[in-house]
Write an enzyme that holds these catalytic residues in place. Sequence first.
Site, mmCIF file in Angstrom:
data_model
loop_
_atom_site.group_PDB
_atom_site.id
_atom_site.type_symbol
_atom_site.label_atom_id
_atom_site.label_comp_id
_atom_site.label_asym_id
_atom_site.label_seq_id
_atom_site.Cartn_x
_atom_site.Cartn_y
_atom_site.Cartn_z
ATOM 1 N N THR A 40 0.910 -0.955 -0.007
ATOM 2 C CA THR A 40 -0.113 0.099 -0.096
ATOM 3 C C THR A 40 1.105 1.325 0.038
ATOM 4 O O THR A 40 2.676 1.107 0.318
ATOM 5 C CB THR A 40 -1.101 -0.065 1.119
ATOM 6 O OG1 THR A 40 -1.583 1.316 1.259
ATOM 7 C CG2 THR A 40 -0.217 0.550 2.356
ATOM 8 N N LYS A 44 3.568 1.482 -3.947
ATOM 9 C CA LYS A 44 3.299 0.580 -5.152
ATOM 10 C C LYS A 44 3.983 1.170 -5.764
ATOM 11 O O LYS A 44 4.125 0.295 -6.721
ATOM 12 C CB LYS A 44 1.566 1.608 -5.058
ATOM 13 C CG LYS A 44 0.473 1.210 -3.852
ATOM 14 C CD LYS A 44 -1.000 1.539 -4.409
ATOM 15 C CE LYS A 44 -2.375 1.091 -3.434
ATOM 16 N NZ LYS A 44 -2.980 0.913 -3.973
ATOM 17 N N ALA A 106 -8.175 12.377 -11.477
ATOM 18 C CA ALA A 106 -6.862 11.314 -12.328
ATOM 19 C C ALA A 106 -5.674 11.315 -11.440
ATOM 20 O O ALA A 106 -4.915 11.612 -12.401
ATOM 21 C CB ALA A 106 -7.029 12.275 -13.615
ATOM 22 N N GLY A 107 -5.908 10.878 -10.696
ATOM 23 C CA GLY A 107 -4.415 10.548 -9.910
ATOM 24 C C GLY A 107 -4.424 9.326 -9.540
ATOM 25 O O GLY A 107 -4.963 8.426 -10.688
ATOM 26 N N ALA A 109 -5.427 6.286 -8.036
ATOM 27 C CA ALA A 109 -6.939 5.380 -8.053
ATOM 28 C C ALA A 109 -7.374 5.825 -8.750
ATOM 29 O O ALA A 109 -7.877 4.780 -10.277
ATOM 30 C CB ALA A 109 -7.656 5.936 -7.036
ATOM 31 N N ARG A 130 -10.341 18.406 -12.288
ATOM 32 C CA ARG A 130 -9.345 19.884 -11.558
ATOM 33 C C ARG A 130 -8.264 20.438 -12.687
ATOM 34 O O ARG A 130 -8.329 20.911 -13.221
ATOM 35 C CB ARG A 130 -9.065 20.259 -10.238
ATOM 36 C CG ARG A 130 -9.360 20.847 -9.620
ATOM 37 C CD ARG A 130 -8.893 20.757 -8.059
ATOM 38 N NE ARG A 130 -7.892 20.105 -7.808
ATOM 39 C CZ ARG A 130 -7.435 20.061 -6.357
ATOM 40 N NH1 ARG A 130 -8.381 19.998 -5.459
ATOM 41 N NH2 ARG A 130 -6.523 18.661 -5.973
ATOM 42 N N LYS A 134 -3.590 16.328 -16.365
ATOM 43 C CA LYS A 134 -3.594 14.734 -15.982
ATOM 44 C C LYS A 134 -4.571 13.562 -16.519
ATOM 45 O O LYS A 134 -4.026 12.854 -16.880
ATOM 46 C CB LYS A 134 -3.626 15.060 -14.417
ATOM 47 C CG LYS A 134 -2.395 15.414 -13.752
ATOM 48 C CD LYS A 134 -3.340 15.231 -12.250
ATOM 49 C CE LYS A 134 -1.445 16.326 -11.511
ATOM 50 N NZ LYS A 134 -2.629 15.426 -9.549
ATOM 51 N N MET A 191 -15.320 6.049 -4.591
ATOM 52 C CA MET A 191 -14.051 5.158 -3.606
ATOM 53 C C MET A 191 -13.721 4.617 -3.426
ATOM 54 O O MET A 191 -13.117 3.741 -2.072
ATOM 55 C CB MET A 191 -12.438 5.331 -5.484
ATOM 56 C CG MET A 191 -13.048 4.431 -6.684
ATOM 57 S SD MET A 191 -11.180 4.628 -7.642
ATOM 58 C CE MET A 191 -11.515 4.555 -9.416
ATOM 59 N N GLY A 215 -16.807 2.384 -2.047
ATOM 60 C CA GLY A 215 -15.925 1.636 -2.187
ATOM 61 C C GLY A 215 -15.433 0.416 -1.143
ATOM 62 O O GLY A 215 -14.127 0.075 -1.732
HETATM 63 P P1 ATR Z 1 -4.926 9.118 -5.574
HETATM 64 O O1 ATR Z 1 -3.138 8.149 -5.892
HETATM 65 O O2 ATR Z 1 -5.893 8.666 -4.356
HETATM 66 O O3 ATR Z 1 -5.491 9.089 -6.406
HETATM 67 P P2 ATR Z 1 -3.795 11.837 -6.118
HETATM 68 O O4 ATR Z 1 -2.422 10.979 -6.685
HETATM 69 O O5 ATR Z 1 -3.112 12.671 -5.433
HETATM 70 O O6 ATR Z 1 -4.331 10.375 -4.903
HETATM 71 O O7 ATR Z 1 -5.233 12.091 -6.134
HETATM 72 C C1 ATR Z 1 -6.001 12.463 -6.014
HETATM 73 C C2 ATR Z 1 -7.149 13.073 -7.330
HETATM 74 O O8 ATR Z 1 -7.740 13.450 -6.933
HETATM 75 C C3 ATR Z 1 -6.091 14.047 -8.166
HETATM 76 O O9 ATR Z 1 -6.804 14.047 -9.426
HETATM 77 C C4 ATR Z 1 -7.181 15.014 -7.677
HETATM 78 O O10 ATR Z 1 -6.986 16.520 -8.641
HETATM 79 P P3 ATR Z 1 -5.176 17.145 -9.224
HETATM 80 O O11 ATR Z 1 -5.528 16.508 -10.074
HETATM 81 O O12 ATR Z 1 -6.727 18.666 -9.502
HETATM 82 O O13 ATR Z 1 -4.967 17.927 -8.347
HETATM 83 C C5 ATR Z 1 -8.149 15.129 -7.184
HETATM 84 N N1 ATR Z 1 -9.169 15.967 -6.110
HETATM 85 C C6 ATR Z 1 -8.030 16.024 -4.381
HETATM 86 N N2 ATR Z 1 -8.990 16.918 -4.018
HETATM 87 C C7 ATR Z 1 -10.065 17.444 -4.918
HETATM 88 C C8 ATR Z 1 -11.293 18.555 -4.497
HETATM 89 N N3 ATR Z 1 -10.753 19.192 -3.882
HETATM 90 N N4 ATR Z 1 -11.910 18.898 -5.430
HETATM 91 C C9 ATR Z 1 -11.864 17.850 -6.966
HETATM 92 N N5 ATR Z 1 -10.565 17.413 -7.156
HETATM 93 C C10 ATR Z 1 -9.674 16.987 -6.191
#
Ligand code: ATR
Length: 251
Positions: A40, A44, A106-107, A109, A130, A134, A191, A215
Amino acid sequence: MFAKSCGIELEYTKILAPVDGFEQSLSNFWAEGGVGCNVTLPFKEQAYALANECNSAAKLAKAANTLKRDESGTLQAFNTDGIGLVSDLIAKGAKLDGASVLLLGAGGAAKGVVQPLLEAGVKALHILNRTLSKAQVIAKDSDNDRVVAVTTESLASSYEVVINSTSASLQGTLPEVPVSVFKHCTIAYDMVYGSEPTVFMGFAREHGATAQVDGLGMLVQQAAAAFTIWTGQQPETHDVEHYLRELKKTS
Ligand code: ATR
């Protein structure tokens, strides 16, 4: 519970690896007779990089949550997060074959679920994030024209499935999403899970989504897929999810 449902005896425990000591912790685990493990955050990506072989989902995500070491010492990496999502969506009644799906975020997950959703036959997978760039990178990496990075202006008129992969729910907030996407939505999936329905689930219900799912089932299903990788057996999952839900109510 999985092992019990398959009549297998196994030991599954937690190992805390130091942030700068993942590789060493893993070596120790193999030396002690470990055959497979889940990995985790924040390891990863390292798990993926260390492996000799990987499945397509791990390759696309450039991250692995499951490792297996075969008798010859070959280290195999898998990412079961996406298949966990797909299995749970199907278990909760979603029809993915031919569906239009909107993925929010687009992170890491989001990256892990693109390939399994494509394999489940979705007609279109639109990614709204946002930070548009990405989403564009994920669409490009997928090398599949069913995957499109969209903006709030270029959204389709309707989606059957809307999935929230952003970490916004963890902060109790919502990603920006026009309410129109929920009008014909049969399942809104977050999720994230917690003891209460998430803000996203409430918002989706308010604006017309037929069902809202958290999730927890994905967590159980990704673990079941890992269990199958290690043992070759399909465990029972329904009772495990039920047990975890009951546990959360009392904790
Ligand atoms: P994970 O691995 O859990 O997906 P991450 O890689 O940090 O975590 O990605 C978090 C995702 O949630 C990203 O798409 C982020 O948007 P950005 O790419 O613009 O940073 C999105 N995210 C987090 N908080 C958010 C919020 N308050 N509103 C909209 N999108 C959010």
